[in-house]
Design an enzyme around this catalytic site. Structure first.
Site, short mmCIF file in Angstrom:
data_model
loop_
_atom_site.label_atom_id
_atom_site.label_comp_id
_atom_site.label_asym_id
_atom_site.label_seq_id
_atom_site.Cartn_x
_atom_site.Cartn_y
_atom_site.Cartn_z
N CYS A 25 100.24 -30.29 41.39
CA CYS A 25 100.41 -31.48 42.23
C CYS A 25 101.76 -31.49 42.95
CB CYS A 25 100.31 -32.73 41.36
SG CYS A 25 101.54 -32.73 40.07
N ASP B 100 104.60 -32.17 41.60
CA ASP B 100 105.55 -33.13 41.02
C ASP B 100 106.67 -32.40 40.29
OD1 ASP B 100 104.06 -35.11 42.05
OD2 ASP B 100 103.14 -35.75 40.18
N CYS C 221 99.65 -33.36 33.52
CA CYS C 221 100.90 -34.09 33.76
C CYS C 221 101.81 -34.06 32.53
CB CYS C 221 100.63 -35.54 34.12
SG CYS C 221 99.32 -35.74 35.32
N CYS D 258 103.88 -38.61 38.89
CA CYS D 258 102.91 -39.68 38.74
C CYS D 258 103.19 -40.52 37.49
CB CYS D 258 101.51 -39.09 38.65
SG CYS D 258 101.23 -38.27 37.09
FE1 FES Z 1 101.55 -34.65 39.15
FE2 FES Z 1 100.69 -36.12 37.22
S1 FES Z 1 99.75 -35.81 39.10
S2 FES Z 1 102.40 -34.83 37.21
#
Ligand code: FES
Length: 145
Positions: free
Chosen positions: A33, A35, A103, A59
């Site tokens: 993602c 992140d 995540c 997230c």
């Molecule tokens: Fe990226 Fe949860 S969607 S860490």
């Protein structure tokens, strides 16, 4: 969809922030993602984690798992902190929806990356700790975060 504990840690995350002159800092990215998570550890001379803070660009599930992970490693030895896996964090949070399991890996990897950084700075080897795959500290300057 989310447990009460997840919602609590998402809405009131514990240990958000930075530690100045931290013993170890780990920054990891989630390839799925994009992140990003950064974990700071303050480790005393006896190898006990005295403080742990995190910052995330991620997230809600990443926030909740990091928050719980920082609580779980606090006061633990470096070896004990290695046992704080994403599974252990998810159990402590009463579970995560299957699509959010990846995540929780950010928190585990962030802690491992921070422990790796600590070991490198101290010139020691931590039994059972492998170089984190998603460590993106190199090439990532503070300003880029
Ligand atoms: Fe990226 Fe949860 S969607 S860490």
């Amino acid at each position: 969809m989310y447990s009460e504990k997840v919602m609590d840690h998402f809405q009131n995350p514990r240990n958000v922030g930075e530690i100045e002159n931290a013993s170890g800092v780990g920054t990891v990215g989630n390839a799925k993602c994009g992140d990003i998570m950064r974990i700071y550890l303050d480790i005393d001379d006896d190898g006990i984690i005295r403080d742990c803070k995190f910052k995330t660009f991620g997230c809600g599930a990443a926030v909740a798992t990091s928050s719980m992970a920082t609580e779980l490693v606090m006061g633990k030895s470096v070896q004990e902190a290695l046992q704080v896996t994403n599974k252990a964090v998810m159990e402590a949070l009463d579970g995560l929806p299957p699509v959010k399991v990846h995540c929780s890996l950010l928190a585990e990897e962030g802690i491992h990356a921070a422990l790796w950084d600590y070991a490198e700075k101290k010139g020691i080897k931590i039994e059972g700790l492998e170089k984190p795959k998603n460590d993106i500290s190199e090439g990532l300057e503070e300003e880029d975060y």
